[in-house]
Design a protein around this motif. Structure first.
Motif, PDB file in Angstrom:
ATOM      1  N   THR A  61      72.864  69.004  42.363  1.00  0.00           N
ATOM      2  CA  THR A  61      72.348  69.016  43.731  1.00  0.00           C
ATOM      3  C   THR A  61      71.630  70.319  44.051  1.00  0.00           C
ATOM      4  O   THR A  61      70.519  70.322  44.584  1.00  0.00           O
ATOM      5  N   ARG A  62      72.245  71.446  43.716  1.00  0.00           N
ATOM      6  CA  ARG A  62      71.631  72.754  43.974  1.00  0.00           C
ATOM      7  C   ARG A  62      70.358  72.926  43.144  1.00  0.00           C
ATOM      8  O   ARG A  62      69.366  73.464  43.608  1.00  0.00           O
ATOM      9  N   VAL A  63      70.382  72.446  41.895  1.00  0.00           N
ATOM     10  CA  VAL A  63      69.211  72.539  41.019  1.00  0.00           C
ATOM     11  C   VAL A  63      68.034  71.787  41.638  1.00  0.00           C
ATOM     12  O   VAL A  63      66.917  72.306  41.721  1.00  0.00           O
ATOM     13  N   PHE A  64      68.290  70.551  42.091  1.00  0.00           N
ATOM     14  CA  PHE A  64      67.228  69.769  42.730  1.00  0.00           C
ATOM     15  C   PHE A  64      66.679  70.502  43.956  1.00  0.00           C
ATOM     16  O   PHE A  64      65.473  70.583  44.154  1.00  0.00           O
ATOM     17  N   ALA A  65      67.582  71.038  44.789  1.00  0.00           N
ATOM     18  CA  ALA A  65      67.159  71.732  46.013  1.00  0.00           C
ATOM     19  C   ALA A  65      66.318  72.965  45.678  1.00  0.00           C
ATOM     20  O   ALA A  65      65.285  73.209  46.316  1.00  0.00           O
ATOM     21  N   GLU A  66      66.737  73.754  44.691  1.00  0.00           N
ATOM     22  CA  GLU A  66      65.994  74.957  44.321  1.00  0.00           C
ATOM     23  C   GLU A  66      64.630  74.611  43.729  1.00  0.00           C
ATOM     24  O   GLU A  66      63.629  75.263  44.035  1.00  0.00           O
ATOM     25  N   ILE A  73      59.213  70.477  42.018  1.00  0.00           N
ATOM     26  CA  ILE A  73      59.359  69.025  42.114  1.00  0.00           C
ATOM     27  C   ILE A  73      59.123  68.629  43.569  1.00  0.00           C
ATOM     28  O   ILE A  73      59.179  69.479  44.464  1.00  0.00           O
ATOM     29  N   GLU A  74      58.861  67.350  43.774  1.00  0.00           N
ATOM     30  CA  GLU A  74      58.719  66.858  45.143  1.00  0.00           C
ATOM     31  C   GLU A  74      59.428  65.517  45.264  1.00  0.00           C
ATOM     32  O   GLU A  74      59.547  64.784  44.286  1.00  0.00           O
ATOM     33  N   ARG A  75      59.914  65.261  46.456  1.00  0.00           N
ATOM     34  CA  ARG A  75      60.586  63.997  46.753  1.00  0.00           C
ATOM     35  C   ARG A  75      59.575  63.014  47.294  1.00  0.00           C
ATOM     36  O   ARG A  75      58.742  63.366  48.117  1.00  0.00           O
ATOM     37  N   GLY A  76      59.704  61.762  46.846  1.00  0.00           N
ATOM     38  CA  GLY A  76      58.847  60.713  47.375  1.00  0.00           C
ATOM     39  C   GLY A  76      59.214  60.408  48.814  1.00  0.00           C
ATOM     40  O   GLY A  76      60.371  60.550  49.217  1.00  0.00           O
ATOM     41  N   PRO A  77      58.257  60.017  49.619  1.00  0.00           N
ATOM     42  CA  PRO A  77      58.533  59.741  51.030  1.00  0.00           C
ATOM     43  C   PRO A  77      59.270  58.413  51.211  1.00  0.00           C
ATOM     44  O   PRO A  77      59.226  57.543  50.350  1.00  0.00           O
ATOM     45  N   GLY A  78      59.947  58.304  52.318  1.00  0.00           N
ATOM     46  CA  GLY A  78      60.489  57.022  52.730  1.00  0.00           C
ATOM     47  C   GLY A  78      61.875  56.674  52.251  1.00  0.00           C
ATOM     48  O   GLY A  78      62.370  55.613  52.563  1.00  0.00           O
ATOM     49  N   ALA A  79      62.545  57.537  51.512  1.00  0.00           N
ATOM     50  CA  ALA A  79      63.905  57.198  51.074  1.00  0.00           C
ATOM     51  C   ALA A  79      64.889  57.661  52.147  1.00  0.00           C
ATOM     52  O   ALA A  79      64.955  58.843  52.462  1.00  0.00           O
ATOM     53  N   ALA A  80      65.640  56.728  52.697  1.00  0.00           N
ATOM     54  CA  ALA A  80      66.614  57.073  53.737  1.00  0.00           C
ATOM     55  C   ALA A  80      67.756  57.892  53.137  1.00  0.00           C
ATOM     56  O   ALA A  80      68.277  58.801  53.767  1.00  0.00           O
ATOM     57  N   ASP A  81      68.133  57.588  51.914  1.00  0.00           N
ATOM     58  CA  ASP A  81      69.220  58.289  51.228  1.00  0.00           C
ATOM     59  C   ASP A  81      68.603  59.252  50.216  1.00  0.00           C
ATOM     60  O   ASP A  81      67.878  58.829  49.311  1.00  0.00           O
ATOM     61  N   ARG A  82      68.870  60.549  50.376  1.00  0.00           N
ATOM     62  CA  ARG A  82      68.282  61.550  49.473  1.00  0.00           C
ATOM     63  C   ARG A  82      68.624  61.281  48.011  1.00  0.00           C
ATOM     64  O   ARG A  82      67.867  61.634  47.128  1.00  0.00           O
ATOM     65  N   ARG A  83      69.783  60.640  47.778  1.00  0.00           N
ATOM     66  CA  ARG A  83      70.175  60.363  46.385  1.00  0.00           C
ATOM     67  C   ARG A  83      69.293  59.297  45.751  1.00  0.00           C
ATOM     68  O   ARG A  83      69.222  59.203  44.541  1.00  0.00           O
ATOM     69  N   GLN A  84      68.646  58.488  46.580  1.00  0.00           N
ATOM     70  CA  GLN A  84      67.792  57.419  46.060  1.00  0.00           C
ATOM     71  C   GLN A  84      66.308  57.779  46.094  1.00  0.00           C
ATOM     72  O   GLN A  84      65.470  56.990  45.681  1.00  0.00           O
ATOM     73  N   ALA A  85      65.984  58.969  46.595  1.00  0.00           N
ATOM     74  CA  ALA A  85      64.585  59.393  46.655  1.00  0.00           C
ATOM     75  C   ALA A  85      64.046  59.573  45.238  1.00  0.00           C
ATOM     76  O   ALA A  85      64.767  59.989  44.331  1.00  0.00           O
ATOM     77  N   LEU A  86      62.790  59.250  45.063  1.00  0.00           N
ATOM     78  CA  LEU A  86      62.152  59.474  43.771  1.00  0.00           C
ATOM     79  C   LEU A  86      61.675  60.918  43.696  1.00  0.00           C
ATOM     80  O   LEU A  86      60.961  61.396  44.571  1.00  0.00           O
ATOM     81  N   LEU A  87      62.083  61.609  42.639  1.00  0.00           N
ATOM     82  CA  LEU A  87      61.634  62.975  42.402  1.00  0.00           C
ATOM     83  C   LEU A  87      60.505  62.927  41.393  1.00  0.00           C
ATOM     84  O   LEU A  87      60.544  62.153  40.434  1.00  0.00           O
ATOM     85  N   SER A  88      59.510  63.764  41.587  1.00  0.00           N
ATOM     86  CA  SER A  88      58.418  63.834  40.614  1.00  0.00           C
ATOM     87  C   SER A  88      58.045  65.293  40.378  1.00  0.00           C
ATOM     88  O   SER A  88      58.285  66.166  41.216  1.00  0.00           O
ATOM     89  N   LEU A  89      57.458  65.533  39.236  1.00  0.00           N
ATOM     90  CA  LEU A  89      57.051  66.863  38.812  1.00  0.00           C
ATOM     91  C   LEU A  89      55.711  67.213  39.462  1.00  0.00           C
ATOM     92  O   LEU A  89      54.795  66.399  39.480  1.00  0.00           O
ATOM     93  N   THR A  90      55.611  68.418  40.006  1.00  0.00           N
ATOM     94  CA  THR A  90      54.346  68.876  40.584  1.00  0.00           C
ATOM     95  C   THR A  90      53.542  69.605  39.508  1.00  0.00           C
ATOM     96  O   THR A  90      54.054  69.909  38.425  1.00  0.00           O
ATOM     97  N   ASP A  91      52.295  69.915  39.806  1.00  0.00           N
ATOM     98  CA  ASP A  91      51.475  70.687  38.871  1.00  0.00           C
ATOM     99  C   ASP A  91      52.096  72.058  38.614  1.00  0.00           C
ATOM    100  O   ASP A  91      52.083  72.553  37.489  1.00  0.00           O
ATOM    101  N   LEU A  92      52.660  72.672  39.657  1.00  0.00           N
ATOM    102  CA  LEU A  92      53.329  73.957  39.518  1.00  0.00           C
ATOM    103  C   LEU A  92      54.550  73.827  38.602  1.00  0.00           C
ATOM    104  O   LEU A  92      54.833  74.723  37.799  1.00  0.00           O
ATOM    105  N   GLY A  93      55.254  72.700  38.705  1.00  0.00           N
ATOM    106  CA  GLY A  93      56.398  72.446  37.834  1.00  0.00           C
ATOM    107  C   GLY A  93      55.985  72.314  36.378  1.00  0.00           C
ATOM    108  O   GLY A  93      56.657  72.830  35.479  1.00  0.00           O
ATOM    109  N   ARG A  94      54.882  71.614  36.134  1.00  0.00           N
ATOM    110  CA  ARG A  94      54.361  71.486  34.760  1.00  0.00           C
ATOM    111  C   ARG A  94      54.009  72.856  34.186  1.00  0.00           C
ATOM    112  O   ARG A  94      54.302  73.168  33.041  1.00  0.00           O
TER     113      ARG A  94
END
Length: 138
Positions: A61-66, A73-94
């Protein structure tokens, strides 16, 4: 059994050395795992990443937040539950993943250059053995 203990001790010592000699601001093993998973597999939920990385979701959880706070990384929009949100890699992450991996590869290449031919052969044989052990059923 003694060979097993020696092999495990060597792997642990190498891992400890890699952590100690990491460049300032280098990514932690958990952050590398998350970013690497997203690069290989594309967007995923926090739970799916945790399962793939053999972690409990709450331990990351802390790793995702940091990572999100740092813009890696960025969270996809529209997920009511943060655990079900889609995470994706940003250009900065790459970019951060490429930089960290490149520095680690240079450190390993330098360490391998200091080995003599016998040590290199032992390392090659150990690598093949580790592959066979990884493929073996429990």
């Amino acid at each position: 059994m003694e060979a097993h203990v020696e092999l495990r001790r060597g792997v642990v010592r190498l891992g400890r050395r890699l952590r100690q000699e990491r460049a300032e601001g280098a990514l932690s093993a958990n952050k590398l795992g998350v970013l690497g998973h997203l690069r290989r597999n594309g967007p995923a939920t926090p739970g799916a990443i945790a399962v793939a990385e053999r972690q409990r979701p709450q331990s990351l959880t802390r790793v995702f937040a940091e990572l999100e706070q740092d813009g890696l990384i960025e969270r996809g929009p529209g997920a009511a539950d943060r655990r079900q949100a889609l995470l994706s890699l940003t250009d900065l992450g790459r970019q951060a993943l490429d930089t960290d991996t490149g520095e680690r590869d240079m450190w390993l290449a330098d360490a391998l250059d200091r080995l003599n031919e016998t040590e290199r052969e032992v390392l090659r044989l150990a690598g093949r053995l580790m592959d066979r052990l990884a493929d073996a059923e429990p």
